[in-house]
Design a protein around this motif. Structure first.
Motif, PDB file in Angstrom:
ATOM      1  N   SER A 131       6.707   0.524 -38.146  1.00  0.00           N
ATOM      2  CA  SER A 131       7.788   1.458 -38.412  1.00  0.00           C
ATOM      3  C   SER A 131       8.942   0.727 -39.101  1.00  0.00           C
ATOM      4  N   THR A 142       0.974   6.794 -40.372  1.00  0.00           N
ATOM      5  CA  THR A 142       0.378   5.665 -41.076  1.00  0.00           C
ATOM      6  C   THR A 142       0.462   5.860 -42.582  1.00  0.00           C
ATOM      7  N   SER A 188      -0.092  10.524 -35.649  1.00  0.00           N
ATOM      8  CA  SER A 188      -0.261   9.083 -35.876  1.00  0.00           C
ATOM      9  C   SER A 188      -0.863   8.807 -37.252  1.00  0.00           C
ATOM     10  N   ASP A 236      -3.032  12.509 -32.425  1.00  0.00           N
ATOM     11  CA  ASP A 236      -3.791  11.718 -33.396  1.00  0.00           C
ATOM     12  C   ASP A 236      -3.416  12.089 -34.823  1.00  0.00           C
TER      13      ASP A 236
END
Length: 409
Positions: free
Chosen positions: A106, A23, A19, A16
């Motif tokens: 991405s 972002t 991630s 997490d």
């Protein structure tokens, strides 16, 4: 909570965090792109004294020129831009630009979507972009590439009309050079058709060998290197090979007769190369021989007549009898094989069917270098005796993979 549950929770937390950071990074990259487009629209020369936004970003980010140009080109596709005369350039993928600012895409995904949209007519881009973005939310960029190709094929099934009805001249380049170490280097560029044919040929020759000698431990690069060597042997043995100065293409190997018989010493290969006398013995099994008398300074005094050790008739008989490489477990067909003397020619072995066996290049070399031995059995067929470390009894083995010839009952 048990240790396994703790480990799973840690793994989730780590993933997490990655991630979340991705972002942030992706959102920042998209915002940098939009700022570069804004600088272009306001005049990069007037604001910073640079001739282009790419040059400015090259120095601000300390990245190569090509990387900076790629960033600016991507930003223009997402946010639009301006021509040198000030006229606006519409964005190719504005909705993708908005999604990029949110950090959800991405760089490879953005490039994939932009690449597909640039090939789609402008009147269909908005709808196609929404399909691609929806698909991108659940899949990777490779799947989005495939969807883009399907959309393009649906909109334009015939493809771009060629400028000329004449087929384009294929682009093929190849260089081959020998280094001082004796290693040869090969470099080339080929059109798609030639590359596909070469790949199919090498794939078929580079399969792993599963024979009685044990597992094939060669790396992929080694297997393809051996396959390339086998392909050259196939081409050199082709009856359709063009002649050179009235002769078939050949490589000259010079070796002293005593060295050829003993396998100890060296031989001259071509103009400058060198191989061992043992290697020359391998090639002497099935080649053209020209006996030459040399003087004390190695000058040729008398040149004998060239003759072939394995004649065309003998080769056909070998093909019919052995049906391919005779080594146990080898699947290579006759066209991949050479004639091997059971009793070497240099040792007085006759060139006749009862003293010949068909072998592929790999097993031919293996026989010369290892403890394997071959003999012709009483029924006239070849059989191999394994080294002691494989079988202390050295029980003879045969190849039972090749389809035998039909015979009358």
């Amino acid at each position: 909570m048990d240790s396994e549950a703790v480990t799973r929770a840690d793994a989730v937390a780590l993933a997490d965090r990655i991630s979340a950071l991705l972002t942030i990074v992706r959102s920042a990259e998209a915002e940098i792109g939009s700022l570069l487009v804004e600088i272009e629209s306001r005049g990069v020369l007037e604001l910073f004294g640079y001739r282009s936004a790419a040059r400015l970003f090259e120095h601000l980010a300390d990245v190569p020129k090509s990387a900076a140009e790629t960033v600016v080109k991507r930003a223009r596709a997402l946010a639009g831009g301006r021509n040198l005369d000030g006229t606006p350039i519409p964005a190719v993928a504005p909705a993708t630009g908005t999604a990029a600012l949110d950090g959800g895409l991405s760089t490879p995904m953005i490039d994939t979507i932009v690449g597909a949209l640039t090939r789609i007519p402008p009147e269909h881009r908005e709808e196609a972009e929404q399909h691609l973005l929806t698909f991108a939310a659940d899949t990777g960029h490779k799947q989005v590439t495939a969807l883009g190709a399907r959309i393009i094929a649906h909109l334009d099934p015939d493809g771009t009309e060629p400028e000329s009805t004449e087929p384009a001249q294929p682009s093929r380049e190849l260089s081959l050079r020998r280094r001082r170490t004796g290693v040869w280097e090969l470099q080339g560029r080929f059109d798609d058709e030639t590359g596909a044919r070469a790949g199919a040929l090498l794939d078929s020759l580079a399969q792993r060998r599963s024979t009685d000698e044990g597992p094939d431990l060669r790396s992929q690069q080694e297997r393809y290197g051996d396959a390339f060597s086998d392909a050259i042997d196939l081409a050199l043995n082709s009856p359709d090979l063009p002649m050179q100065a009235g002769e078939r293409a050949h490589v000259m190997v010079a070796v002293a007769l005593d060295d050829l018989k003993s396998g100890v010493g060296a031989a001259t290969l071509g103009d400058t190369g060198r191989i061992s006398a043992a290697e020359a013995r391998i090639h002497a099994c099935d080649c053209m021989l020209i006996p030459t008398v040399l003087g004390s300074r190695s000058e040729p005094l008398d040149l004998g007549r060239q003759y072939r050790l394995v004649t065309a008739g003998l080769r056909r008989a070998l093909y019919l009898r052995d049906r391919g490489c005779a080594f146990p477990g080898c699947h290579r067909p006759p066209r991949h094989c050479q004639g091997h003397h059971v009793r070497h020619w240099a040792d007085g072995g006759p060139t006749e069917l009862s003293n010949l066996v068909l072998m592929c290049a790999h097993h031919h070399r293996l026989l010369h270098r290892s403890g394997w031995q071959v003999r012709i059995a009483t029924d006239g067929l070849p059989e191999f005796l394994p080294p002691v470390f494989l079988d202390k009894r050295r029980k003879p083995r045969r190849n039972n993979l090749h389809r035998p010839l039909p015979f009358a009952a």
